[in-house]
Design an enzyme around this catalytic site. Structure first.
Site, PDB file in Angstrom:
ATOM      1  N   GLY A   1       0.848  -1.191   0.000  1.00 58.57           N
ATOM      2  CA  GLY A   1       0.000   0.000   0.000  1.00 58.57           C
ATOM      3  C   GLY A   1       0.878   1.233   0.000  1.00 58.57           C
ATOM      4  CG  HIS A   2       0.223   4.514  -2.612  1.00 55.45           C
ATOM      5  ND1 HIS A   2      -0.317   5.452  -3.456  1.00 55.45           N
ATOM      6  CD2 HIS A   2       0.627   3.489  -3.421  1.00 55.45           C
ATOM      7  CE1 HIS A   2      -0.266   5.020  -4.706  1.00 55.45           C
ATOM      8  NE2 HIS A   2       0.296   3.837  -4.706  1.00 55.45           N
TER       9      HIS A   2
END
Length: 404
Positions: free
Chosen positions: A253-254
């Site tokens: 995920g970012h």
């Protein structure tokens, strides 16, 4: 506060659980060979007409288009149910609707599952909800808009429990202006954007919501795992406040947990504790910029383990413009403070450990709005790079004052 939310929501759920509406009895096909959209919606509508009830999916596979939830509905899945959503855009036409609360909804696509302006909604069960996102990502790559999987606006008393959401066309769980929310034990699965593009597939988006408890979730996705935002202008500003995120595990995920960059409504009283981030780009990220405005304050992070982070461990940036080069720009000069100036203050980090490729701690404020009162206690993040701060006031890292 959180205990009261869970207890009261449980009471309301018990009220609506007295009648069970089996989707198969309304014509749903549990073999998954033909769409059951109309049968599922018919069961929901029948329950709603009787002041609520449990809409139950017996064991099997189901195929559906867009469905709408209503007040006092429990969407209940037997173990190992698979609910697959059709990937034909005609199933998700543009949605333009005026709600009973006077709000207007204008969406380019109808969400896969939606609820607008209702109370007491639960989705529960050890089931897999499959959005068939692979087709959408290839058909409509960024910056295209695609359907959101779960879109819940203006709902009070919402519970999501134990479901697995996978392959969402766009955002997985998108909450806006909701109160008294419990998300417990759900899993979210989309490909990491550096492996196989699953663009804009944020795990859980919380926007202008109050009293939110997220616990025991497990997320791996192509954008932020959990993102907290708050928007609005003038009298319409609505904060996100009283949020507890705990006992959760984030993979790709970012960001593990990100706050912003939509901050105009203000965010306050947020606690993230007892979590593991393994392989996210950043671990804990607070981001805003000029033009967004809003006050971000009283944010607490406790007992976080961060492993193999691909970028910064902890980042706070008031100059975020959506790109990494922009995040590292140094050409910022003083501007007059106005309604759109962001302010970030009173942030606490305690017992945070891990490693990162880029700076372990990265804090950049604005000349006219330094990031202030940030405290790190027992924080150790291994990295080949140093801590970086710019335009800060009263930053204390393991007892050492470090202002810039």
């Amino acid at each position: 506060m959180i205990a009261f939310i869970i207890y009261f929501a449980a009471i309301l759920s018990a009220i609506s659980a007295s009648h069970i509406y089996d989707v198969n009895k309304f014509g749903a096909d549990s073999t998954g060979r033909k769409p059951s959209t109309h049968a599922i919606q018919k069961a929901i509508n029948k329950a709603a007409s009787n002041n609520g009830g449990t809409v139950h999916f017996p064991h099997g596979q189901y195929l559906s288009g867009a469905i709408e939830l209503k007040s006092n509905i429990i969407l209940d899945f037997a173990d190992d149910v698979v609910l697959k959503f059709l990937d034909d855009p005609k199933e998700y036409p543009p949605l333009h609707k005026k709600l009973p609360n006077g709000k207007i909804v204008n969406l380019q696509f109808t969400p896969l599952i939606r609820a607008f302006d209702h109370i007491n909604i639960t989705i529960r069960g050890n089931a897999v909800l499959d959005g068939h996102g692979e087709t959408w990502w290839k058909r409509m790559p960024p910056p295209s808009t695609r359907p959101v999987f779960l879109q819940i606006f203006w709902v009070r008393y919402l519970t999501l429990e134990n479901i697995t959401v996978k392959s969402s066309p766009m955002f997985n769980v998108n909450l806006k202006n909701c109160d008294d929310v419990t998300i417990r034990g759900i899993k979210i699965r989309n490909p990491a954007n550096y492996v196989d593009p699953g663009p804009n597939t944020d795990g859980i988006n919380v926007n202008s919501c109050r009293r939110v408890h997220i616990t025991g979730v497990n997320i791996s996705t192509g954008d932020d795992c959990i993102a907290l935002d708050a928007n609005g202008k003038g009298k319409t500003k609505t904060p996100t406040e009283d949020v507890l995120i705990e006992d959760s595990h984030m993979y790709a995920g970012h960001g593990g947990v990100s706050i912003g960059s939509v901050t105009s409504g203000g965010l306050r009283n947020v606690t993230v504790r007892n979590c593991i981030f393994n392989g996210t780009n950043r671990g804990l990220f607070i981001k805003s910029r000029r033009g967004r405005g809003g006050l971000v304050e009283d944010i607490h992070y406790h007992n976080i383990q961060m492993v193999d982070l691909r970028k910064e461990g902890i980042a706070i940036a008031a100059i975020y413009n959506g790109s990494d080069p922009g995040l590292r720009s140094r050409d910022f000069y003083w501007e007059p403070v106005n309604e759109t100036t962001p302010f970030i203050r009173n942030v606490e980090f305690k017992n945070i450990h891990g490693d990162s490729v880029l700076n372990p701690i990265f804090i950049v404020g604005l000349p006219e709005s330094p990031i202030e009162n940030v405290t790190f206690t027992n924080v150790k993040i291994e990295s080949k790079l140093d801590v970086f701060t710019n335009n800060t006031k009263n930053v204390v890292i393991n007892g050492k004052v470090l202002d810039s």
